[in-house]
Design a protein around this motif. Sequence first.
Motif, PDB file in Angstrom:
ATOM      1  N   MET A 177       0.735  -1.188  -0.040  1.00  0.00           N
ATOM      2  CA  MET A 177      -0.082  -0.104  -0.115  1.00  0.00           C
ATOM      3  C   MET A 177       0.813   1.194   0.068  1.00  0.00           C
ATOM      4  N   GLU A 178       1.787   1.110   0.733  1.00  0.00           N
ATOM      5  CA  GLU A 178       2.841   2.200   0.836  1.00  0.00           C
ATOM      6  C   GLU A 178       3.463   2.486  -0.693  1.00  0.00           C
ATOM      7  N   PHE A 179       3.666   1.389  -1.342  1.00  0.00           N
ATOM      8  CA  PHE A 179       4.488   1.535  -2.668  1.00  0.00           C
ATOM      9  C   PHE A 179       3.380   2.440  -3.471  1.00  0.00           C
ATOM     10  N   VAL A 180       2.302   1.978  -3.470  1.00  0.00           N
ATOM     11  CA  VAL A 180       1.310   2.575  -4.341  1.00  0.00           C
ATOM     12  C   VAL A 180       1.051   4.079  -4.061  1.00  0.00           C
ATOM     13  N   ILE A 181       1.277   4.494  -2.798  1.00  0.00           N
ATOM     14  CA  ILE A 181       1.207   5.930  -2.292  1.00  0.00           C
ATOM     15  C   ILE A 181       2.037   6.697  -2.673  1.00  0.00           C
ATOM     16  N   SER A 182       3.439   5.879  -2.520  1.00  0.00           N
ATOM     17  CA  SER A 182       4.654   6.682  -3.076  1.00  0.00           C
ATOM     18  C   SER A 182       4.607   6.873  -4.504  1.00  0.00           C
ATOM     19  N   GLN A 183       4.082   6.070  -5.238  1.00  0.00           N
ATOM     20  CA  GLN A 183       4.252   6.266  -6.804  1.00  0.00           C
ATOM     21  C   GLN A 183       3.298   7.195  -7.417  1.00  0.00           C
ATOM     22  N   ARG A 234       3.044  10.102  -6.778  1.00  0.00           N
ATOM     23  CA  ARG A 234       4.202  11.631  -6.992  1.00  0.00           C
ATOM     24  C   ARG A 234       5.009  11.140  -8.140  1.00  0.00           C
ATOM     25  N   THR A 235       5.298   9.922  -8.445  1.00  0.00           N
ATOM     26  CA  THR A 235       6.498   9.637  -9.459  1.00  0.00           C
ATOM     27  C   THR A 235       5.945   8.919 -10.619  1.00  0.00           C
ATOM     28  N   LYS A 236       6.213   7.590 -10.849  1.00  0.00           N
ATOM     29  CA  LYS A 236       6.012   6.866 -12.213  1.00  0.00           C
ATOM     30  C   LYS A 236       4.755   6.119 -12.306  1.00  0.00           C
ATOM     31  N   LYS A 237       3.844   6.211 -11.214  1.00  0.00           N
ATOM     32  CA  LYS A 237       2.705   4.951 -11.108  1.00  0.00           C
ATOM     33  C   LYS A 237       3.173   3.589 -11.863  1.00  0.00           C
ATOM     34  N   SER A 287       2.324  -0.266 -20.946  1.00  0.00           N
ATOM     35  CA  SER A 287       2.296   0.943 -21.580  1.00  0.00           C
ATOM     36  C   SER A 287       1.821   2.069 -20.544  1.00  0.00           C
ATOM     37  N   GLU A 288       2.067   3.203 -20.700  1.00  0.00           N
ATOM     38  CA  GLU A 288       1.870   4.193 -19.870  1.00  0.00           C
ATOM     39  C   GLU A 288       0.365   4.398 -19.468  1.00  0.00           C
ATOM     40  N   GLU A 289      -0.387   4.177 -20.560  1.00  0.00           N
ATOM     41  CA  GLU A 289      -1.686   4.419 -20.020  1.00  0.00           C
ATOM     42  C   GLU A 289      -2.358   3.207 -19.397  1.00  0.00           C
ATOM     43  N   GLU A 290      -1.852   2.039 -19.412  1.00  0.00           N
ATOM     44  CA  GLU A 290      -2.298   0.921 -18.769  1.00  0.00           C
ATOM     45  C   GLU A 290      -1.930   1.012 -17.350  1.00  0.00           C
ATOM     46  N   LYS A 291      -0.485   1.540 -17.056  1.00  0.00           N
ATOM     47  CA  LYS A 291      -0.082   1.787 -15.721  1.00  0.00           C
ATOM     48  C   LYS A 291      -0.707   2.672 -14.901  1.00  0.00           C
ATOM     49  N   LEU A 292      -1.181   3.938 -15.606  1.00  0.00           N
ATOM     50  CA  LEU A 292      -1.935   5.053 -15.007  1.00  0.00           C
ATOM     51  C   LEU A 292      -3.470   4.462 -14.725  1.00  0.00           C
ATOM     52  N   ARG A 293      -4.051   3.748 -15.683  1.00  0.00           N
ATOM     53  CA  ARG A 293      -5.380   2.951 -15.121  1.00  0.00           C
ATOM     54  C   ARG A 293      -5.096   2.044 -13.988  1.00  0.00           C
ATOM     55  N   ARG A 294      -4.291   1.313 -14.030  1.00  0.00           N
ATOM     56  CA  ARG A 294      -4.166   0.406 -12.783  1.00  0.00           C
ATOM     57  C   ARG A 294      -3.861   1.129 -11.547  1.00  0.00           C
ATOM     58  N   HIS A 295      -2.874   2.088 -11.597  1.00  0.00           N
ATOM     59  CA  HIS A 295      -2.443   2.755 -10.453  1.00  0.00           C
ATOM     60  C   HIS A 295      -3.671   3.492 -10.095  1.00  0.00           C
ATOM     61  N   GLN A 296      -4.469   4.117 -10.822  1.00  0.00           N
ATOM     62  CA  GLN A 296      -5.465   4.933 -10.397  1.00  0.00           C
ATOM     63  C   GLN A 296      -6.409   3.948  -9.398  1.00  0.00           C
ATOM     64  N   GLN A 297      -6.806   2.955  -9.959  1.00  0.00           N
ATOM     65  CA  GLN A 297      -7.573   1.845  -9.169  1.00  0.00           C
ATOM     66  C   GLN A 297      -6.989   1.521  -8.047  1.00  0.00           C
ATOM     67  N   LEU A 298      -5.748   1.007  -7.967  1.00  0.00           N
ATOM     68  CA  LEU A 298      -5.055   0.753  -6.503  1.00  0.00           C
ATOM     69  C   LEU A 298      -4.991   1.888  -5.673  1.00  0.00           C
ATOM     70  N   TYR A 299      -4.708   3.170  -6.093  1.00  0.00           N
ATOM     71  CA  TYR A 299      -4.721   4.002  -5.201  1.00  0.00           C
ATOM     72  C   TYR A 299      -5.939   4.665  -4.550  1.00  0.00           C
ATOM     73  N   LYS A 300      -7.178   4.484  -5.446  1.00  0.00           N
ATOM     74  CA  LYS A 300      -8.397   4.777  -4.853  1.00  0.00           C
ATOM     75  C   LYS A 300      -8.740   3.558  -3.688  1.00  0.00           C
TER      76      LYS A 300
END
Length: 916
Positions: free
Chosen positions: A509-515, A517-520, A560-573
């Motif tokens: 969980m800390e990984f997701v929050i740290s990311q 601000r950076t690379k997702k 892909s950057e797009e997929e990373k972002l999509r996955r990250h947003q869900q995890l972040y939420k």
Amino acid sequence: MDSFAEPRKPIDNSISLADVRAQVHKLEEDLRDKNIPVSGRIIQVCHYLPVTCAFARRPRPEEIPSPPATPPAKAADIPPSPTEPQPGDSSLPAPKDAALDKARPQWSLAVRYGHSAMVSGIDSLATTHEQIVIGWTGDIQASSPAEPPVASAVTSDPSGLPTSKVATSSLTDEDKKELESMLEEYRSRDEPENGKKIHYVPVWLDDKDAHGHYDGYCKQTLWPLFHYLLWQDVATEYASADAHWAPYAAVNAAFARRVAEVYRPGDLIWIHDYHLLLVPSLLRQALPDAAVGLFVHTPFPSSEVFRCLPRRKEILDGMLGANLICFQTYSYSRHFTSSCVRVCGYEVTSRGGIDVQGHVTAIGYCPVGVDADRVAKDTLRPGIQPKLDALRALYEGKKIIVGRDKLDVVKGVVQKLRAFEKLLQDYPQWIGNVVLIQVTSPALTDSPKLERQVSELVAHINGEYGSLDFIPVHHYHQTIKKDEFYALLSVADLGVITPLRDGMNTTSMEFVISQERTKKSPLILSEFMGISSTMTEALQINPWNMSEVAAAMHRGLTMSEEEKLRRHQQLYKTVTTHTSQTWAAMLAKKLLERLGSQNMARQTPFIPKGQLEQHYLKAKKRLFLFDYDGTLAPIVKVPSAAVPSKETLEALETLTADPKNVVYIISGRDGEFLEQHLGHIKNLGMSAEHGGFIREPGESTWRNFTESLDMSWMSEVLEIFKYYTERTTGSHIEVKKSSITWHYRSADPEWGLFQCHQCQDLLENNLARKRPIEVLVGKKNLEVRPLAVNKGEIVKRILYFNPDAEFIFCAGDDKTDEDMFRALLLFPQGTTSPTATARLDPPLSVTLLASSKEDADKFGPVDLAITPDAVFTTAVGHSSKRTLASWHVTTPEEVVEHMLHLVRVAGEQAPSSSSL
Ligand SMILES: O=P(O)(O)OC[C@H]1O[C@H](O[C@H]2O[C@H](CO)[C@@H](O)[C@H](O)[C@H]2O)[C@H](O)[C@@H](O)[C@@H]1O
């Protein structure tokens, strides 16, 4: 492999803290409206207090050194009078010496790190609730008296203090009181502003017990087992999985005592984790009405693993004292439930609770989260950026995979390294282009073998795939500081957290929050960790499958950057809404819901010994109506082995010897069994087969109430039971004269129950519609008897012929006994007058046996001598068991004890009354 597919459409699984808090508030209000006490306080019982305690004892007067003897004085230097001490005279104790300064606390307190999710959850609850945190002080560190005194109870990290320990036994009551009052003043760093008070209450443990409990039973027995390690695989000096049981039990008892001391009606009690699994049942005994929750932070293993534990039954029974047990995931709760069913033979209620003699423990799950705001703040610490820049510069042009785990077998570091090697093998394009930075922090107990294995593997990979200017694996075995930790998580192109087992795992969980601000960057998670069930957008793998992990690494690195972002947003939420705060509030909510549920609200009081005795002594005629199995004899595996104990026989013999007493056994057993074991007791009345037969006291023949009934259904039921017996190994049929029982106690518990439900369904929806039968669900059995007879009918009959009884004691443990209790509801509900009277119409069993209509008409209603207070219907089982009985006792032994007691007191009274 679901997670390797394109991410699904985002789902909204967020939780609103405000909503949960509002629900908690509403539940409390509703309970108050129902007059259920709600104090607004929560007692949190944790193994450790979130505070470390260091102690510097003031010397006692006798320990203060006396001035050294001075050499003989010369005439020229005669000292001044001893009443005039000179400045700088070191031979005299300075009155202002810090060691003597009464005002200076002997104790210094500091934050204890670890369990941050649980601690921050508890802190956050102070927004709405007063709390009492009960925990062990941990080893008490000795701090030097020369240390500067602490200004207040809130202090900084005590790492500078000497590490020698203070024996708890050397502390005086005053020392302990001083710490207790300092703890009362202590405020944790994360307590909300204007929050309600959190009281910190220490549990004082004997040092030996404390270590036997934690280093012994917790760490050597329970922890490995709960993580699927059998003891011979982990313990180097394997003694026995049962060693250290005594300190485990002693420490649990000390915790329970402490909770009972501070408890007030209406408090919610939450007990945390596997260190304290016996506390719920100890509290249930001490505080029968308390609302007790148990949260298990670790995994709970499959029943096949759990059953290896020598103390498996004690542990399960200990846990089942709670009203609600919550796990991190549904699958852990499922394992627990099946352990209760398979190890203890307990039954699962229709709502998924575990029924232990009528006490139902609800089972649920509620994954813990992190304090997302705090983690987000921590990622902004100024010390992080330079470290982040340094790491970037160091690995410029390369992808960085990051792993951070405790060096513990279950964290799967070896498997992860092998998977990384597989990545370099299967995808050679990564050689020279990817590094794995693996940080391992030391585990509680060193494992030199594991350390060696990891080092060898690192050396092997680096030797095989490295070069002068490229080192693929960078392994650091050390505890890293916060800034380094967050720099590492933030710099990663891929996080790989792949334990073989993990209760939850907060690093992910800390990984997701740290990311954020950076690379997702994406995250690979083991499917064997609790967090995987909520982190659905992580790439989930089986850590034992090296090819799969390697493929996931490749996929994560090329995503892909797009997929990373999509996955990250869900995890972040997920991570920012399933937080430690929502977790803590959800626990409060779940326990309040449980409190409001019917089962908990209706408690049957324990039989009042004094009142029982008083009415017994007063009555000129008394009626005793006992069920047999589960009431006079404990339930055992094989029906024929349920023979009466010496004490049971003594109780029945002495009761029946008193001419004032009329005593009956009213059982589902057949007459043969009852005669064989109880037939020799003179004046004992017996009814067999749920009221089908009766043998009156003093008689030797049985009256058969089923004689005139159509019994042709028996062969049909037998056929059906045979069908199920053939398909249910371990089950058997008990054929009686006019009833028939199918037993599945020795079958596989789940299969047996499933078959029982199928069979019941068939009987009820098929045969019972056409035939005059009733299907009864008993204790691991299914019984069929004629509709016309039941235990209630027999009770009415006995009462009808004994209307002058002034005292009635009727005890039973299962559903068929509720017919007896129902028959004894002689007074309208709410009757308060102790002199109220009752009248009884002739029951069917009386008129049925009448030879003619005229004969039957002879029987009219009778007036009873009994008064409401003198009817003692008593359920054998837990106080929360649903029953029509007015009282309860817990075991058959207690029924017998009460009977022997009555006989004793009557015997003691007899000479004096005769002398009057
Ligand atoms: O009315 P009861 O006296 O409570 O008898 C009910 C049934 O009890 C027996 O079965 C139960 O007890 C057995 C011994 O402890 C146990 O092995 C079994 O699983 C229980 O169901 C008895 O065998 C039945 O005939 C009675 O009807």
